[in-house]
Design a protein around this motif. Structure first.
Motif, PDB file in Angstrom:
ATOM      1  N   HIS A 184       0.831  -1.209   0.000  1.00 46.86           N
ATOM      2  CA  HIS A 184       0.000   0.000   0.000  1.00 46.86           C
ATOM      3  C   HIS A 184       0.864   1.257   0.000  1.00 46.86           C
ATOM      4  CE1 HIS A 184       1.071  -0.425   4.250  1.00 46.86           C
ATOM      5  NE2 HIS A 184       0.789   0.861   4.417  1.00 46.86           N
ATOM      6  N   ASP A 207       0.467   4.887   2.162  1.00 47.10           N
ATOM      7  CA  ASP A 207      -0.306   5.315   3.321  1.00 47.10           C
ATOM      8  C   ASP A 207      -1.406   6.282   2.907  1.00 47.10           C
ATOM      9  OD1 ASP A 207       1.274   3.790   4.966  1.00 47.10           O
ATOM     10  OD2 ASP A 207       2.615   5.444   5.483  1.00 47.10           O
ATOM     11  N   HIS A 231       9.787   6.390   6.321  1.00 47.58           N
ATOM     12  CA  HIS A 231       9.121   6.031   5.066  1.00 47.58           C
ATOM     13  C   HIS A 231       8.156   7.123   4.627  1.00 47.58           C
ATOM     14  CE1 HIS A 231       5.634   4.094   7.293  1.00 47.58           C
ATOM     15  NE2 HIS A 231       4.971   4.457   6.210  1.00 47.58           N
ATOM     16  N   HIS A 237       4.941  -0.046   0.418  1.00 53.03           N
ATOM     17  CA  HIS A 237       5.513  -0.917   1.438  1.00 53.03           C
ATOM     18  C   HIS A 237       4.455  -1.892   1.935  1.00 53.03           C
ATOM     19  CE1 HIS A 237       3.780   2.566   3.575  1.00 53.03           C
ATOM     20  NE2 HIS A 237       3.607   1.778   4.615  1.00 53.03           N
ATOM     21  N   ALA A 257      -0.519   5.172   7.966  1.00 53.17           N
ATOM     22  CA  ALA A 257       0.786   4.534   8.185  1.00 53.17           C
ATOM     23  C   ALA A 257       0.755   3.092   7.751  1.00 53.17           C
ATOM     24  CB  ALA A 257       1.235   4.653   9.641  1.00 53.17           C
TER      25      ALA A 257
HETATM   26 NI    NI Z   1       1.869   1.938   5.832  1.00 54.97          NI
END
Ligand code: NI
Length: 313
Positions: free
Chosen positions: A130, A132, A206, A212, A313
Motif C-alpha cells: 500500500h 499510506d 518512510h 511498502h 501509516a
Molecule cells: Ni503503511
C-alpha cells in the motif's frame, strides 16, 4: 538497493546527502537511534499494550484483524501511544528524529499520527502492499515529503520484516495502483522489492507515498512505534485536520520536549529546539503546565469536506 549507512550513535543529525537520498527514494534506514536504557523502557512499557491487546481489549484504540494463515482474530495496532505511555512521550522529543524532520519538512512541522503496529509472536498479520495515502492532492512533495518515522523495538528478519520499493514515492498514482494490485494478487509478492531487516533501536523513515508492506508471519514479536509528521504549510493548505489541530499538536510537541529534557537517559544529548516561523508561533506552555491530554483523535479534527489525504501509516 543499498541504503546509506547511518549510525545515530555516531552522528546527531542527517547529512545533506542523506536528506537528498530520502527525498529521491522515500525510504531511509537509521541504525542505533535508541540507546539501550531508553530501548529497555520502551520495550517494558509497550509490553503492557501488547498484553492488553492479546487479552482482547475492546478499547477503540486497539485494532484487530483476521490472520491470513490461521483465520484467527489477532491484534496488530494500538493508536495514541504518546498519550498512553511516558516512554513514548519522551521518545516524541527525540532530537535526531526532530532535527531530521526539520531538515526535510522545514521548521513549521507538526507531529500528526502516533501509533504502535506489531506482529505478535506466532500470529503476525500481514500488511498488504500500500501507500499510506493517495497522491491526488499533491500534498507530499519531493522537497517537503510527508513521512513516518518507524522506530523498531524488536528485530525484524526475512520472516516478518517490512518490504519497500525505493523511488516509488515519485510514481504516478496509476503506476502505484497497478503495482500494488499485481504484488497483492495471490498473496504477498516481494518481486522487485527490498527487504528492510532491522535491529531493536533501529529506525526507518518512510515517505507516505512509498510502496511498502509485509507478509503474514508466525515468528517472533516485533513492535514498531510510528510517528508521522507534516509540514505546517502543507497541513494548513490541504488538511486533513482543521486549523485548530496545529497549535494543539505544537503544544503536545513542546510538552514532549520537556519530558525528554527531564528523562535521565536523555542526559548528555544535544536537545532539539522547536523554532517555527512567526505565522506558526506555537502556543506557550507555562512552567509547570502540561497538556490535559496528548490524544487528539483524528476523527474529531477532520476538515470538511472529508479529507482525501488521511494517512494510516
Ligand atoms: Ni503503511
Amino acid at each position: 538497493m543499498t541504503f546509506p549507512h547511518i549510525d545515530a550513535s555516531r552522528q546527531d543529525s542527517l547529512t545533506s546527502d542523506q536528506v537528498e537520498f530520502f527525498k529521491d527514494n522515500g525510504l531511509l534506514v537509521i541504525r542505533n537511534l535508541i540507546a539501550p536504557a531508553e530501548l529497555a523502557l520502551l520495550q517494558s512499557e509497550t509490553r503492557t499494550l501488547v498484553d492488553r491487546a492479546v487479552a482482547g481489549d475492546e478499547d477503540p484504540d486497539f485494532a484487530y484483524k483476521e490472520h491470513e494463515l490461521t483465520g484467527t482474530r489477532v491484534p496488530f495496532r494500538v493508536e495514541y501511544p504518546v498519550d498512553k505511555l511516558p516512554s513514548c512521550k519522551v521518545l516524541a522529543g527525540h532530537p535526531f528524529v526532530l532535527r531530521s524532520v526539520e531538515m526535510l519538512q522545514g521548521r513549521n512541522f507538526i507531529p500528526t499520527w502516533d501509533s504502535m503496529v506489531f506482529k505478535n509472536a506466532g500470529a503476525g498479520t500481514g500488511i498488504p502492499w500500500h501507500r499510506d495515502s493517495g497522491d491526488g492532492c499533491g500534498a507530499s512533495k519531493r522537497d517537503r515529503p510527508i513521512f513516518n518515522v518507524d522506530i523498531y523495538l524488536d528485530a525484524s528478519d526475512r520472516s516478518n520484516c517490512v518490504w519497500g520499493i525505493p523511488g516509488s514515492n515519485r510514481w504516478a498514482q496509476e503506476r502505484a495502483d497497478e503495482t500494488i494490485a499485481r504484488l497483492n494478487s495471490g498473496g504477498f509478492s516481494t518481486e522487485g522489492a527490498t527487504p528492510i531487516e532491522m535491529q531493536p533501536g533501529d529506525c526507518l523513515f518512510h515517505n507516505i507515498l512509498a510502496l511498502h508492506g509485509s507478509a503474514p508471519a508466525q515468528s517472533h514479536l516485533r513492535r514498531v512505534i510510528y510517528y508521522e509528521y507534516r509540514p505546517g504549510e502543507t497541513e494548513r493548505e490541504f488538511g486533513p485536520h482543521t486549523l485548530g489541530y496545529i497549535p494543539e499538536k505544537q503544544r503536545v510537541l513542546a510538552a514532549c520536549l520537556r519530558h525528554r529534557a527531564a528523562a535521565p537517559y536523555a542526559r548528555g544529548e544535544r536537545p532539539f529546539v522547536y523554532r517555527p516561523d512567526a505565522d506558526f508561533t506555537a502556543p506557550t506552555l507555562a512552567a509547570g503546565e502540561w497538556p490535559a491530554t496528548y490524544r487528539y483523535p483524528h476523527g474529531q479534527f477532520w476538515r470538511p469536506p472529508a479529507a482525501t489525504i488521511a494517512a494510516t501509516a
